[in-house]
Design an enzyme around this catalytic site. Structure first.
Site, short mmCIF file in Angstrom:
data_model
loop_
_atom_site.label_atom_id
_atom_site.label_comp_id
_atom_site.label_asym_id
_atom_site.label_seq_id
_atom_site.Cartn_x
_atom_site.Cartn_y
_atom_site.Cartn_z
N THR A 126 47.15 -24.54 48.80
CA THR A 126 47.52 -23.79 47.61
C THR A 126 48.45 -22.67 48.04
O THR A 126 48.36 -22.18 49.17
CB THR A 126 46.29 -23.21 46.89
OG1 THR A 126 45.65 -22.26 47.76
CG2 THR A 126 45.30 -24.31 46.53
N MET A 164 51.38 -16.39 51.09
CA MET A 164 50.00 -16.60 51.49
C MET A 164 49.49 -17.87 50.84
O MET A 164 49.92 -18.25 49.76
CB MET A 164 49.13 -15.42 51.06
CG MET A 164 47.69 -15.51 51.56
SD MET A 164 46.60 -14.47 50.59
CE MET A 164 46.60 -15.34 49.04
N CYS A 165 48.54 -18.51 51.50
CA CYS A 165 48.06 -19.81 51.02
C CYS A 165 46.57 -19.97 51.28
O CYS A 165 45.95 -19.23 52.04
CB CYS A 165 48.80 -20.94 51.74
SG CYS A 165 50.59 -20.82 51.60
N GLY A 166 46.02 -20.98 50.60
CA GLY A 166 44.69 -21.47 50.92
C GLY A 166 44.86 -22.85 51.52
O GLY A 166 45.63 -23.67 51.00
N ASN A 204 49.17 -20.83 56.45
CA ASN A 204 48.74 -19.65 55.72
C ASN A 204 49.17 -18.44 56.55
O ASN A 204 48.43 -17.98 57.41
CB ASN A 204 47.22 -19.64 55.52
CG ASN A 204 46.73 -18.33 54.93
OD1 ASN A 204 47.46 -17.64 54.22
ND2 ASN A 204 45.49 -17.98 55.23
#
Length: 585
Positions: free
Chosen positions: A54, A1-3, A80
């Site tokens: 991120t 998972m990401c930002g 994401n």
């Protein structure tokens, strides 16, 4: 998972603000990466594009830096998501890198612009799993962005931030307004060609998934009468659901990497957002069958101090004290017994009488009884009102652009549950100890009510309009999951560096649920003659209730549906009349 964050400007590169960067880093604490590129159009127009990602590393065995970049072409991807499969097979390795490689091939200069668009869309439509993304195709001066057709990941956009022409982000910047949610109804495309742009803003186009994102199949007999066959726990639909749920759970809970800093005393990779209700308990029970025997499973249960309910209890105690006292004394109860019961809501045991706490402990006990070889850890998250209010501004920002009291009450429950800090015990008789779950993967039962007719409004729709009315209501619920629930929930849960996974929303399971006859998932209109005795199960989500019964979770199978905001007591926390649809003030 990401930002992820992407800004497009005609003036200069623009990175996210410090506040927004912190929010993105909370979502992805393992890595922060940046990239910058320019698009120069032949007539002299220039676009300055800044990309930030991120990363919460959960796939592929090693950290993959983002944004993904291809130096020769200048194309980039902010990803994401979790691509569990890309047609025709499962994904092995890092999904983001695989998606990027496929998109690079689809956007090759060897293809015309029209053929490239078709190829990119084919790649994106072939993905099974939750995702939100922004892909810059430098070869054709195009940018694609969007969310999966259920909207399981968050993506917002803003066009109000001059000199930024357009901005995308996983969560809203607290320093600016005007953020809106990218609808989960298709893949969007921006063209940077000057003839298609308006006052320096790229021209947007949209490629729909379909007119109805998840169309329900209608069966002729459902329009002709309001009766259906009787569903038993040994019937094929129950066993088919079990197989689909197991297949959905496998990629979501197996091979999860060991969380950083996990002590040798524990071996927990996965936690369940656990109210003790039907949906989450079935997932916990099936997870037991799939996970290695030495893996522990955390069950996170949240309860809130609610001034309104406490005030109501105090008033009830005052007004009825004498009447109840006289009646119970006549039945033999002592004064101490009576006052102890009345004081539950007004004492430290208040959290233990929250509806979800009571069902949670009951289901915890049943799981231990049915699956005694597994280490189950019940985490009681007690949230004082003062602490709720201390985090209110953060939660309000995270749910933005959602802005109703109902959004806030649901978000409070998910926010504090996802934090995973409480008092933990591995049995009903062990003394609880302070604990924070190390799990970075949280399993949620969201989606079961929408797919299998579990809400009260589904029963109402059937009573008013028969099967056509019920099917209309279910289709409406499934198609607005991304708009009403999932983007908001992703922003709230991911704030703690954990990823929510939704086994009921696996594509194969959803496809079966929306195509099968209504009697294979609900019990509305069922008639039975001379049938052997079976479980006393209500019609809503009947197929899932029968599965719970077959798995030995018999008290869970008959548990009544209760919305999270009422079970955890986050609804209407203020004294006074406030509707769930009221805007947050």
């Amino acid at each position: 998972m990401c930002g992820i964050h992407v800004s497009i400007s005609t003036k200069a590169f623009h990175a996210p603000s410090d506040e927004l960067k912190d929010l993105l880093s909370n979502r992805g604490p393992d890595h922060l990466g940046k990239a910058q590129t320019k698009i120069r159009i032949l007539d002299g127009a220039t676009y300055w594009i800044s990309l930030t990602s991120t990363v919460l590393a959960l796939r592929g065995g090693q950290l993959m830096a983002q944004p993904f970049q291809d130096v020769p072409s200048g194309s980039s991807l902010c990803w994401n998501g979790e691509a569990w499969a890309i047609a025709p097979g499962p994904v092995i390795g890092n999904d983001g890198q695989i998606v990027f490689d496929l998109l690079l091939k689809a956007s090759s200069l060897e293809l015309s612009a029209a053929d490239s668009v078709a190829a990119v869309l084919k790649v994106l439509r072939s993905i099974s799993g939750p995702f939100a993304f922004v892909f810059l195709d430098q070869n054709h001066h195009l940018m694609y962005f969007g969310r999966d057709r259920l909207g399981r990941r968050s993506l917002l956009f803003n066009t109000d931030g001059f000199p930024i022409s357009m901005e995308f982000s996983s969560c809203a910047d607290p320093a600016s307004g005007g953020w809106m949610e990218v609808e989960a109804d298709g893949i969007y495309q921006l063209s940077f060609c000057h003839e298609n742009s308006v006052f320096g803003q790229p021209n947007a186009d949209q490629h729909f998934f379909s007119k109805s994102i998840i169309p329900l199949r209608r069966h002729d007999w459902e329009d002709q009468n309001n009766t259906s066959p009787f569903l038993h726990n040994y019937d094929a639909p129950v066993q088919h659901l079990r197989r689909l749920l197991c297949e959905s759970l496998k990629p979501r809970i197996l091979n999860v990497p060991r969380p950083p800093g996990l002590s040798e005393a524990h071996n927990v990779r996965v936690a369940v957002l656990f109210s003790g209700g039907l949906d989450c308990t079935v997932l916990a029970r099936l997870a037991h069958e799939l996970l290695p025997s030495n893996h522990e499973i955390d069950l996170i249960n949240v309860a809130f101090e609610n001034p309104r309910s406490i005030n109501a209890a105090r008033k009830t105690k005052t007004s009825k004290k004498k009447t109840d006292h006289d009646a119970q004394c006549n039945s033999g109860a002592t004064t101490e017994d009576i006052e102890g019961e009345e004081n539950d809501l007004l004492s430290d045991s208040y959290y233990e009488v929250c509806p979800d706490r009571k069902t949670g402990r009951k289901a915890f006990q049943e799981l231990q009884s049915v699956c005694p070889t597994r280490v189950w850890r019940f985490i009681a998250v007690d949230v004082p009102y003062k602490e709720t209010m201390a985090h209110r501004a953060m939660v309000v920002n995270l749910i933005s652009p959602h802005n109703t009291e109902m959004d806030l009450s649901i978000a409070f429950a998910l926010y504090f549950a996802a934090r995973g800090v409480g008092l933990a015990s591995s049995s009903l008789y062990a003394d609880p100890v302070p604990y924070e779950t190390p799990a970075r993967v949280l399993i949620s039962g969201l989606g079961a009510d929408e797919l299998f007719g579990g809400y009260t409004r589904h029963s109402t729709a059937f009573n008013r309009g028969g099967f056509p009315g019920l099917l209309d209501e279910i289709e409406l619920d499934v198609n607005r999951l991304g708009k009403r629930n999932l983007g908001r929930d992703d922003r709230v849960i991911s704030h703690w560096g954990r990823e929510a996974r939704f086994p009921y929303l696996d594509e194969a399971l959803v496809k079966w649920a929306v195509e099968c006859p209504i009697w294979e998932k609900c019990g509305f209109g069922a008639t039975v003659l001379n049938e052997p005795e079976g479980p006393d199960i209500e019609p809503g989500k009947k197929v899932l209730r029968l599965l719970a019964y077959a798995l030995g979770m018999r008290s869970v199978a008959i548990e009544k549906k209760r919305a999270i905001q009422f079970g955890a007591r986050t609804a209407k926390m203020e004294v006074g009349r406030i509707k769930g649809t009221a805007l947050i003030t």
